[in-house]
Design an enzyme around this catalytic site. Structure first.
Site, PDB file in Angstrom:
ATOM      1  N   ARG A   1       2.147   2.363   3.553  1.00 28.23           N
ATOM      2  CA  ARG A   1       2.067   0.919   3.404  1.00 28.23           C
ATOM      3  C   ARG A   1       1.117   0.377   4.464  1.00 28.23           C
ATOM      4  O   ARG A   1       1.058   0.900   5.586  1.00 28.23           O
ATOM      5  CB  ARG A   1       3.438   0.262   3.585  1.00 28.23           C
ATOM      6  CG  ARG A   1       4.426   0.531   2.472  1.00 28.23           C
ATOM      7  CD  ARG A   1       4.012  -0.136   1.198  1.00 28.23           C
ATOM      8  NE  ARG A   1       5.118  -0.249   0.265  1.00 28.23           N
ATOM      9  CZ  ARG A   1       4.961  -0.396  -1.044  1.00 28.23           C
ATOM     10  NH1 ARG A   1       3.738  -0.436  -1.555  1.00 28.23           N
ATOM     11  NH2 ARG A   1       6.002  -0.506  -1.842  1.00 28.23           N
TER      12      ARG A   1
ATOM     13  N   GLU B   1      -3.005  -6.817   1.247  1.00 28.78           N
ATOM     14  CA  GLU B   1      -3.657  -6.478  -0.025  1.00 28.78           C
ATOM     15  C   GLU B   1      -3.610  -7.660  -1.000  1.00 28.78           C
ATOM     16  O   GLU B   1      -2.629  -8.405  -1.036  1.00 28.78           O
ATOM     17  CB  GLU B   1      -2.939  -5.281  -0.662  1.00 28.78           C
ATOM     18  CG  GLU B   1      -3.034  -4.018   0.140  1.00 28.78           C
ATOM     19  CD  GLU B   1      -2.236  -2.877  -0.483  1.00 28.78           C
ATOM     20  OE1 GLU B   1      -1.761  -3.012  -1.640  1.00 28.78           O
ATOM     21  OE2 GLU B   1      -2.079  -1.853   0.174  1.00 28.78           O
TER      22      GLU B   1
ATOM     23  N   HIS C   1      -5.449   0.950  -3.243  1.00 25.73           N
ATOM     24  CA  HIS C   1      -4.040   1.291  -3.475  1.00 25.73           C
ATOM     25  C   HIS C   1      -3.875   2.025  -4.814  1.00 25.73           C
ATOM     26  O   HIS C   1      -3.206   1.548  -5.734  1.00 25.73           O
ATOM     27  CB  HIS C   1      -3.158   0.035  -3.448  1.00 25.73           C
ATOM     28  CG  HIS C   1      -1.722   0.357  -3.135  1.00 25.73           C
ATOM     29  ND1 HIS C   1      -0.872  -0.522  -2.516  1.00 25.73           N
ATOM     30  CD2 HIS C   1      -0.966   1.475  -3.366  1.00 25.73           C
ATOM     31  CE1 HIS C   1       0.329   0.018  -2.377  1.00 25.73           C
ATOM     32  NE2 HIS C   1       0.296   1.237  -2.886  1.00 25.73           N
TER      33      HIS C   1
END
Length: 315
Positions: free
Chosen positions: A231, A260, A278
């Site tokens: 993360r 993000e 991602h």
């Protein structure tokens, strides 16, 4: 029997929405864009479905008096207030296992890409610069020392792949795993000081927020590389940018970011960084399997059957 009503708290892909609509009445993000529709439906909503990046705070749950379950399509669920859910016996599920291989593959891919400068090599050829002479030499990966922060299912899959490259493997985690022969270090900083590549695959959340800070990066050192497939919150992003700019570490391969999809512009221009949007689990096969599992958990709940993959707090 009427279909159970559920709330989608994120824009979900067709391969998840289509099977959901077969079994449920799906309200798509009405809590964000249609207050009147949300107020009208809130009392009938019995489940929430979302992605691994979805936010399901206490403030949303309290508006849903009939809420029974939260199904997350993703292994991470740090956006869900699990404590608030447990207070009301709301079950929470996620989709572990089915994405182990893809995330592990990407971790190795990022490691190879940043060390062997594969994206830069591609651009070197495309830009017509090869006739000018060879590229500068890159960094060897095989036989180097790998450190893994978090040695769960995915971390062990990364370790297995690294062993095929002849790498030595060490790790840090909340506790030592006696059944594994890898060297254990009590902290990320202690581990970083002993490895060439530091791969992050620990869960997000308050307990790991900014775990990788300036001290850890200094321990990794000017020949070390950071790979993050966990993360963005696990890394102090400002400290990472500074470390990369000043040569505190050699480079980084990053699939996740603190805010993000907003990535610090400073990272865009760096030649010693490989960036990905991602995509750890982003293959057709794996995302399809994740969607199937998220739907299967919902169907099991409403059929009165045991949940397939409840989060650890609900087991």
């Amino acid at each position: 029997m009427p279909k159970p009503e559920i709330l989608a708290v994120a824009k979900l892909p067709p391969y998840l929405m289509e099977p959901l609509r077969e079994t449920f009445v799906v309200h798509e993000q009405i809590h964000q864009g249609d207050p009147a529709a949300f107020a009208a439906a809130a009392g009938r909503i019995r489940a929430i479905v979302g992605s691994g990046e979805s936010k399901v705070p206490r403030s949303l749950m309290v508006q849903l008096p009939a809420l029974e379950m939260i199904s997350i399509m993703g292994v991470g669920y740090d956006g869900v207030d699990v404590a608030a859910a447990l207070e009301r016996n709301i079950q929470v599920t996620h989709t572990p296992g089915v994405l182990n291989d893809d995330v592990a593959d990407l971790a190795i891919g990022l490691m190879l890409s940043v060390a062997r400068r594969i994206p830069q090599a591609d651009q070197y050829v495309r830009s017509g610069r090869w006739p000018e002479g060879p590229m500068p030499l890159a960094r060897k990966v095989s036989g180097e020392r790998l450190g893994i922060v978090g040695l769960g299912r995915i971390g062990q899959a990364i370790a297995t792949r690294a062993e095929a490259f002849g790498m030595s493997v060490a790790y840090t985690a909340r506790s030592r795993k006696a059944e594994l022969a890898y060297a254990y270090y009590p902290s990320a900083q202690a581990l970083a000081a002993e490895v060439d590549f530091l791969v992050l695959i620990t869960p997000g959340g308050a307990g790991t927020r900014k775990l990788i800070n300036a001290d850890v990066l200094r321990a990794l050192g000017p020949k070390g590389y950071l790979i993050n497939v966990a993360r963005g919150s696990v890394v102090d992003e400002a400290a990472l940018v500074e470390a990369l700019q000043q040569g505190v570490i050699a480079g980084a391969g990053l699939d996740v970011f603190e805010n993000e999809p907003n990535v610090p512009p400073a990272l865009w221009a760096m030649d010693n960084v490989v960036l990905a949007p991602h995509i750890g689990s982003a293959t057709r096969q794996t995302r399809g399997a994740m969607a199937d599992l998220a739907v299967a958990n919902l169907r099991a709940h409403f059929a009165g059957e045991p949940l397939l993959t409840p989060v650890s707090e609900c087991q």
